[in-house]
Design a protein around this motif. Structure first.
Motif, mmCIF file in Angstrom:
data_model
loop_
_atom_site.group_PDB
_atom_site.id
_atom_site.type_symbol
_atom_site.label_atom_id
_atom_site.label_comp_id
_atom_site.label_asym_id
_atom_site.label_seq_id
_atom_site.Cartn_x
_atom_site.Cartn_y
_atom_site.Cartn_z
ATOM 1 N N PHE A 157 0.831 -1.205 0.000
ATOM 2 C CA PHE A 157 0.000 0.000 0.000
ATOM 3 C C PHE A 157 0.863 1.252 0.000
ATOM 4 C CE2 PHE A 157 -2.256 3.416 2.156
ATOM 5 C CZ PHE A 157 -3.434 3.462 1.452
ATOM 6 N N ALA A 158 1.834 1.323 0.898
ATOM 7 C CA ALA A 158 2.691 2.498 1.011
ATOM 8 C C ALA A 158 3.574 2.658 -0.226
ATOM 9 C CB ALA A 158 3.554 2.398 2.269
ATOM 10 N N GLU A 159 4.109 1.573 -0.737
ATOM 11 C CA GLU A 159 4.979 1.645 -1.909
ATOM 12 C C GLU A 159 4.203 2.066 -3.156
ATOM 13 O OE1 GLU A 159 8.312 1.398 -1.990
ATOM 14 O OE2 GLU A 159 8.124 1.347 0.177
ATOM 15 N N THR A 160 2.960 1.628 -3.276
ATOM 16 C CA THR A 160 2.130 2.027 -4.417
ATOM 17 C C THR A 160 1.893 3.528 -4.393
ATOM 18 O OG1 THR A 160 1.059 -0.121 -4.478
ATOM 19 C CG2 THR A 160 -0.094 1.687 -5.550
ATOM 20 N N TRP A 161 1.504 4.065 -3.235
ATOM 21 C CA TRP A 161 1.260 5.499 -3.149
ATOM 22 C C TRP A 161 2.539 6.295 -3.288
ATOM 23 C CZ3 TRP A 161 -2.764 8.273 -4.034
ATOM 24 C CH2 TRP A 161 -4.019 7.657 -4.001
ATOM 25 N N ASN A 162 3.638 5.792 -2.779
ATOM 26 C CA ASN A 162 4.913 6.477 -2.940
ATOM 27 C C ASN A 162 5.260 6.602 -4.425
ATOM 28 O OD1 ASN A 162 7.369 7.663 -2.203
ATOM 29 N ND2 ASN A 162 8.400 5.685 -2.297
ATOM 30 N N GLY A 163 5.075 5.548 -5.179
ATOM 31 C CA GLY A 163 5.342 5.583 -6.613
ATOM 32 C C GLY A 163 4.428 6.532 -7.350
ATOM 33 N N ARG A 164 3.154 6.522 -6.999
ATOM 34 C CA ARG A 164 2.194 7.415 -7.659
ATOM 35 C C ARG A 164 2.533 8.876 -7.403
ATOM 36 N NH1 ARG A 164 -3.288 4.147 -5.940
ATOM 37 N NH2 ARG A 164 -3.007 2.431 -7.430
ATOM 38 N N LEU A 165 2.850 9.204 -6.160
ATOM 39 C CA LEU A 165 3.165 10.587 -5.828
ATOM 40 C C LEU A 165 4.495 11.016 -6.442
ATOM 41 C CD1 LEU A 165 1.945 10.676 -2.129
ATOM 42 C CD2 LEU A 165 0.840 11.669 -4.137
ATOM 43 N N ALA A 166 5.447 10.104 -6.552
ATOM 44 C CA ALA A 166 6.719 10.426 -7.204
ATOM 45 C C ALA A 166 6.496 10.725 -8.680
ATOM 46 C CB ALA A 166 7.696 9.275 -7.030
ATOM 47 N N MET A 167 5.667 9.940 -9.345
ATOM 48 C CA MET A 167 5.371 10.194 -10.757
ATOM 49 C C MET A 167 4.665 11.529 -10.930
ATOM 50 S SD MET A 167 4.287 6.505 -12.333
ATOM 51 C CE MET A 167 3.311 5.895 -10.974
ATOM 52 N N LEU A 168 3.737 11.835 -10.041
ATOM 53 C CA LEU A 168 3.025 13.106 -10.096
ATOM 54 C C LEU A 168 4.001 14.268 -9.908
ATOM 55 C CD1 LEU A 168 0.242 14.449 -10.306
ATOM 56 C CD2 LEU A 168 0.083 14.278 -7.827
ATOM 57 N N GLY A 169 4.901 14.166 -8.943
ATOM 58 C CA GLY A 169 5.890 15.211 -8.708
ATOM 59 C C GLY A 169 6.809 15.407 -9.897
ATOM 60 N N PHE A 170 7.197 14.312 -10.534
ATOM 61 C CA PHE A 170 8.058 14.396 -11.705
ATOM 62 C C PHE A 170 7.365 15.130 -12.847
ATOM 63 C CE2 PHE A 170 9.953 12.643 -15.598
ATOM 64 C CZ PHE A 170 11.283 12.984 -15.375
ATOM 65 N N ILE A 171 6.113 14.806 -13.092
ATOM 66 C CA ILE A 171 5.345 15.466 -14.164
ATOM 67 C C ILE A 171 5.155 16.945 -13.848
ATOM 68 C CG2 ILE A 171 3.089 15.547 -15.308
ATOM 69 C CD1 ILE A 171 4.914 13.240 -16.190
ATOM 70 N N ILE A 172 4.869 17.275 -12.602
ATOM 71 C CA ILE A 172 4.709 18.674 -12.221
ATOM 72 C C ILE A 172 6.026 19.427 -12.401
ATOM 73 C CG2 ILE A 172 4.330 20.215 -10.246
ATOM 74 C CD1 ILE A 172 2.193 18.183 -9.313
ATOM 75 N N GLY A 173 7.145 18.795 -12.061
ATOM 76 C CA GLY A 173 8.453 19.423 -12.255
ATOM 77 C C GLY A 173 8.761 19.685 -13.710
ATOM 78 N N ILE A 174 8.473 18.711 -14.566
ATOM 79 C CA ILE A 174 8.688 18.885 -16.006
ATOM 80 C C ILE A 174 7.792 19.998 -16.549
ATOM 81 C CG2 ILE A 174 8.430 17.773 -18.264
ATOM 82 C CD1 ILE A 174 10.841 16.781 -16.771
#
Length: 46
Positions: free
Chosen positions: A12-29
């Motif tokens: 559960f925690a690893e899934t959300w960590n990955g989702r939020l990391a992808m979201l942060g990466f897209i926002i940064g780009i």
């Protein structure tokens, strides 16, 4: 299922960590594209 641990290295925690990391990466780009500056320039380090 609801009493399952949600902290630590569990799916559960690893899934959300990955989702939020992808979201942060897209926002940064997107921010770099919109402003024309990299993250270091935006925070004043370059």
């Amino acid at each position: 299922m609801e009493n399952e641990n949600k902290f630590g290295f569990v799916n559960f925690a690893e899934t959300w960590n990955g989702r939020l990391a992808m979201l942060g990466f897209i926002i940064g780009i997107a921010t770099e594209y919109i402003t024309g500056q990299g993250i270091l320039s935006q925070i004043g380090l370059m």
